[in-house]
Design an enzyme around this catalytic site. Structure first.
Site, mmCIF file in Angstrom:
data_model
loop_
_atom_site.group_PDB
_atom_site.id
_atom_site.type_symbol
_atom_site.label_atom_id
_atom_site.label_comp_id
_atom_site.label_asym_id
_atom_site.label_seq_id
_atom_site.Cartn_x
_atom_site.Cartn_y
_atom_site.Cartn_z
ATOM 1 N N THR A 24 -21.741 69.830 43.758
ATOM 2 C CA THR A 24 -21.383 71.154 44.272
ATOM 3 C C THR A 24 -22.525 71.833 45.018
ATOM 4 O OG1 THR A 24 -22.049 72.343 42.276
ATOM 5 C CG2 THR A 24 -19.781 71.500 42.338
ATOM 6 N N ALA A 26 -24.991 72.796 47.919
ATOM 7 C CA ALA A 26 -24.982 72.733 49.385
ATOM 8 C C ALA A 26 -26.204 73.477 49.890
ATOM 9 C CB ALA A 26 -23.707 73.371 49.918
ATOM 10 N N ASP A 51 -20.639 68.695 38.969
ATOM 11 C CA ASP A 51 -22.071 68.796 38.769
ATOM 12 C C ASP A 51 -22.577 70.074 39.426
ATOM 13 O OD1 ASP A 51 -24.671 67.102 38.101
ATOM 14 O OD2 ASP A 51 -24.984 68.115 40.015
ATOM 15 N N TYR A 56 -28.220 76.428 41.627
ATOM 16 C CA TYR A 56 -27.367 76.302 42.814
ATOM 17 C C TYR A 56 -26.717 77.649 43.185
ATOM 18 C CZ TYR A 56 -27.528 71.236 41.821
ATOM 19 O OH TYR A 56 -27.926 69.946 41.558
ATOM 20 N N LYS A 85 -27.380 72.850 34.499
ATOM 21 C CA LYS A 85 -28.775 72.411 34.355
ATOM 22 C C LYS A 85 -29.657 73.611 34.029
ATOM 23 C CE LYS A 85 -27.860 68.843 37.760
ATOM 24 N NZ LYS A 85 -26.957 69.430 38.759
ATOM 25 N N HIS A 118 -33.354 70.390 34.274
ATOM 26 C CA HIS A 118 -33.523 70.287 35.719
ATOM 27 C C HIS A 118 -35.006 70.190 36.025
ATOM 28 C CE1 HIS A 118 -31.066 71.750 39.443
ATOM 29 N NE2 HIS A 118 -31.717 70.626 39.693
ATOM 30 N N TYR A 176 -27.628 61.008 41.977
ATOM 31 C CA TYR A 176 -27.439 62.071 42.967
ATOM 32 C C TYR A 176 -27.910 61.580 44.335
ATOM 33 C CZ TYR A 176 -32.387 63.803 42.444
ATOM 34 O OH TYR A 176 -33.751 63.952 42.415
ATOM 35 N N ALA A 178 -26.119 60.081 46.374
ATOM 36 C CA ALA A 178 -25.570 58.730 46.460
ATOM 37 C C ALA A 178 -25.140 58.369 47.883
ATOM 38 C CB ALA A 178 -24.380 58.602 45.508
ATOM 39 N N GLY A 180 -26.900 59.514 50.464
ATOM 40 C CA GLY A 180 -28.084 59.694 51.294
ATOM 41 C C GLY A 180 -28.390 61.150 51.569
ATOM 42 N N ARG A 183 -29.465 65.714 54.309
ATOM 43 C CA ARG A 183 -30.516 65.811 55.322
ATOM 44 C C ARG A 183 -30.818 67.279 55.646
ATOM 45 N NH1 ARG A 183 -32.129 61.672 57.986
ATOM 46 N NH2 ARG A 183 -32.189 62.717 59.994
ATOM 47 N N ASP A 184 -30.751 68.110 54.600
ATOM 48 C CA ASP A 184 -31.104 69.507 54.759
ATOM 49 C C ASP A 184 -32.595 69.573 55.069
ATOM 50 O OD1 ASP A 184 -32.119 72.071 54.147
ATOM 51 O OD2 ASP A 184 -30.334 72.503 52.951
HETATM 52 N N1 NAP Z 1 -30.313 66.758 39.485
HETATM 53 C C1 NAP Z 1 -30.848 67.048 40.654
HETATM 54 O O1 NAP Z 1 -32.039 67.383 40.751
HETATM 55 C C2 NAP Z 1 -30.014 66.919 41.898
HETATM 56 C C3 NAP Z 1 -30.645 66.822 43.142
HETATM 57 C C4 NAP Z 1 -29.850 66.703 44.274
HETATM 58 C C5 NAP Z 1 -28.474 66.684 44.144
HETATM 59 N N2 NAP Z 1 -27.874 66.803 42.925
HETATM 60 C C6 NAP Z 1 -26.399 66.786 42.766
HETATM 61 O O2 NAP Z 1 -25.878 65.676 43.460
HETATM 62 C C7 NAP Z 1 -24.899 66.119 44.407
HETATM 63 C C8 NAP Z 1 -24.849 65.189 45.602
HETATM 64 O O3 NAP Z 1 -26.114 65.007 46.230
HETATM 65 P P1 NAP Z 1 -26.440 65.593 47.679
HETATM 66 O O4 NAP Z 1 -25.873 66.956 47.757
HETATM 67 O O5 NAP Z 1 -27.893 65.374 47.897
HETATM 68 O O6 NAP Z 1 -25.649 64.765 48.726
HETATM 69 P P2 NAP Z 1 -24.769 63.411 48.891
HETATM 70 O O7 NAP Z 1 -23.614 63.451 47.957
HETATM 71 O O8 NAP Z 1 -25.642 62.212 48.927
HETATM 72 O O9 NAP Z 1 -24.312 63.630 50.396
HETATM 73 C C9 NAP Z 1 -23.593 64.725 50.794
HETATM 74 C C10 NAP Z 1 -23.413 64.645 52.309
HETATM 75 O O10 NAP Z 1 -22.580 63.546 52.637
HETATM 76 C C11 NAP Z 1 -21.459 63.994 53.390
HETATM 77 N N3 NAP Z 1 -20.317 63.176 52.922
HETATM 78 C C12 NAP Z 1 -19.615 63.285 51.782
HETATM 79 N N4 NAP Z 1 -18.703 62.306 51.674
HETATM 80 C C13 NAP Z 1 -18.826 61.540 52.784
HETATM 81 C C14 NAP Z 1 -18.172 60.382 53.259
HETATM 82 N N5 NAP Z 1 -17.205 59.790 52.574
HETATM 83 N N6 NAP Z 1 -18.554 59.885 54.462
HETATM 84 C C15 NAP Z 1 -19.532 60.488 55.197
HETATM 85 N N7 NAP Z 1 -20.203 61.572 54.783
HETATM 86 C C16 NAP Z 1 -19.853 62.105 53.588
HETATM 87 C C17 NAP Z 1 -21.314 65.467 53.086
HETATM 88 O O11 NAP Z 1 -20.782 66.181 54.187
HETATM 89 P P3 NAP Z 1 -19.429 67.059 54.043
HETATM 90 O O12 NAP Z 1 -19.663 68.060 52.955
HETATM 91 O O13 NAP Z 1 -19.297 67.669 55.384
HETATM 92 O O14 NAP Z 1 -18.345 66.064 53.714
HETATM 93 C C18 NAP Z 1 -22.764 65.881 52.853
HETATM 94 O O15 NAP Z 1 -23.383 66.171 54.093
HETATM 95 C C19 NAP Z 1 -25.327 67.565 44.717
HETATM 96 O O16 NAP Z 1 -24.292 68.288 45.317
HETATM 97 C C20 NAP Z 1 -25.726 68.035 43.342
HETATM 98 O O17 NAP Z 1 -24.569 68.370 42.583
HETATM 99 C C21 NAP Z 1 -28.635 66.892 41.799
#
Ligand code: NAP
Length: 283
Positions: A24, A26, A51, A56, A85, A118, A176, A178, A180, A183-184
């Site tokens: 969740t 962003a 998650d 957040y 977290k 966290h 997390y 997963a 990639g 790219r913020d």
């Molecule tokens: N524990 C920690 O410290 C920690 C750290 C980082 C993240 N997290 C958790 O993990 C989650 C996911 O990680 P993340 O936010 O880094 O990103 P991510 O899930 O690796 O990637 C999200 C990006 O991928 C795009 N996307 C989603 N599904 C897609 C698909 N099927 N094909 C192409 N692009 C796709 C999304 O764009 P659209 O939204 O436009 O689809 C978004 O830009 C977070 O939201 C958070 O809950 C936890």
């Protein structure tokens, strides 16, 4: 811990954690209302694991979405797995309970299913919340914090050694970024390669009539990893839910093993000089 036969992992306390979770978080410029809107879309698409985190700033919106979907009969509370977290400024023992109560208040829920520490970077030996040994490592045998570790994990950082360790200790590894990550620019180096454009991933996706995103998520699932995927786009949310509908062959898996680069998108550079900075460790 049963990792193979269902859509859920059984944690050590008997609790079931769905193996695909909805991320969740962003970037800061995305309105928090999107967390509300797309958590509901995710529930309709079949996601049951959410998650989030105090930091957040969206627990109010995610909680509202879940409560609405409970009220309209789409899900029951017990079918939803919600992770919050505890942020790093709340680790002192007297801060823990009030911080968690704040999350519950925002969520308007009676309980959460998982609380993750966290960013345990600032913790040191002697801290009471999580005992550590004199090298700053968690002492796993003295406290029941073994169920889940949420770490960056994807085809470019496949965490094979950590995964092996987690399996040996009955810890569920939750991935997390997963896909990639987003790219913020505030936390991901813009020069890093775009995972979903990897030619091996794209070729396998073409061969299996799937998308690179689905292949990237499926690869982790097949290795016994619990996978988080963030999307605020209905089409991609549905696409991500379809990773239970196909299987990668042993050859696909081996080819994807081959693209691992031990590349971390989230490096937390601001903490790089901290004595407990975690990412200098081998795994
Ligand atoms: N524990 C920690 O410290 C920690 C750290 C980082 C993240 N997290 C958790 O993990 C989650 C996911 O990680 P993340 O936010 O880094 O990103 P991510 O899930 O690796 O990637 C999200 C990006 O991928 C795009 N996307 C989603 N599904 C897609 C698909 N099927 N094909 C192409 N692009 C796709 C999304 O764009 P659209 O939204 O436009 O689809 C978004 O830009 C977070 O939201 C958070 O809950 C936890």
């Amino acid at each position: 811990m049963d990792l193979k036969h269902s859509r859920s992992v059984k944690l050590n306390d008997g609790h079931l954690m769905p193996r695909l979770g909805f991320g969740t978080a962003a970037s800061g410029d995305v309105p928090k209302s999107k967390s509300y809107e797309f958590t509901k879309v995710a529930i309709d698409a079949g996601f049951r694991h959410f998650d989030s985190a105090f930091i957040y700033g969206n627990e109010e919106q995610v909680g509202e979405a879940i409560r609405e979907k409970i009220a309209d009969g789409t899900v029951k509370r017990e079918d939803v797995f919600y992770t919050t977290k505890l942020w790093a400024t709340h680790f002192r023992p007297e801060f823990v309970r009030p911080a968690l109560e704040k999350s519950l208040k925002k969520l308007q829920m009676d309980y959460v299913d998982l609380i993750i520490i966290h960013l345990p970077v600032p913790m040191k030996p002697g801290d009471e919340l999580i005992p550590m040994d004199d090298k700053g490592q968690f002492i796993l045998d003295t406290v029941d914090l073994r169920d889940t570790w949420e770490v960056e994990c994807h085809v470019y950082l496949n965490q094979s050694k950590l995964l092996e360790y987690c399996k040996s200790k009955d810890i569920a590894l939750v991935a997390y970024s997963a896909l990639g990550s987003q790219r913020d620019p505030s936390w991901v180096d813009q020069n890093s390669p775009v995972l979903l454009e990897d030619p091996v991933l794209k070729a396998i996706a073409k061969k299996r009539n799937r998308t690179p995103g689905q292949v990237a998520l499926r690869y982790l699932l097949q290795r016994g990893v619990v996978v988080l995927a963030k999307s605020f786009n209905e089409k991609r949310i549905k696409e991500n839910m379809q990773i239970f509908e196909f299987e990668l062959t042993a050859e696909d898996m081996k080819d994807i093993d081959g693209i691992n680069k031990n590349l971390r998108y989230t490096t937390l550079q601001y903490a790089a000089n901290h004595p407990n900075y975690p990412f200098n460790e081998e795994y």
